[in-house]
Design a protein around this motif. Sequence first.
Motif: not given
Length: 137
Positions: A3-26
């Motif tokens: 459970a701890a492994t799954l929770l840590t993996g789930g939280l790390s997957a959400c971490a990228g949502l807080f630092d969105p990158a701008t689409d370079a092709t726009s």
Amino acid sequence: MTAATLLTGGLSACAGLFDPATDATSPVAPRVQALVDAHREYPRWADFPKVVEPLPAPVAIAARVNTLRVTGGSLAGEVSRIDWQTAGDPEVFADDVRARVEATPVAPVTAQTQAEMDEFVRRTRERGRAPPPVDRR
């Protein structure tokens, strides 16, 4: 442990949502990234207005609270002296209220009956009706 492994993996997957990158092709990507970079540190504490007036001392606040308590107590005393119930004859009270109401002047419009108001509405609707169409022959 799983459970701890799954929770840590789930939280790390959400971490990228807080630092969105701008689409370079726009086509607006350079402008968007410049605005994001310019406002990355906003707001700063230096941007907030300074407190001009000093805060009152705790003793002054306590004095104001006690003043409110004394004022509230005197108000409660005044309210307790009000005679909320009529101790006399209800017919005498009703006659007194009727006399006060009759002594108050009433606007003529207020004194109209329902039939008079309905007649006024009918006449107004008649006046507001469009005239018949003109014969164009």
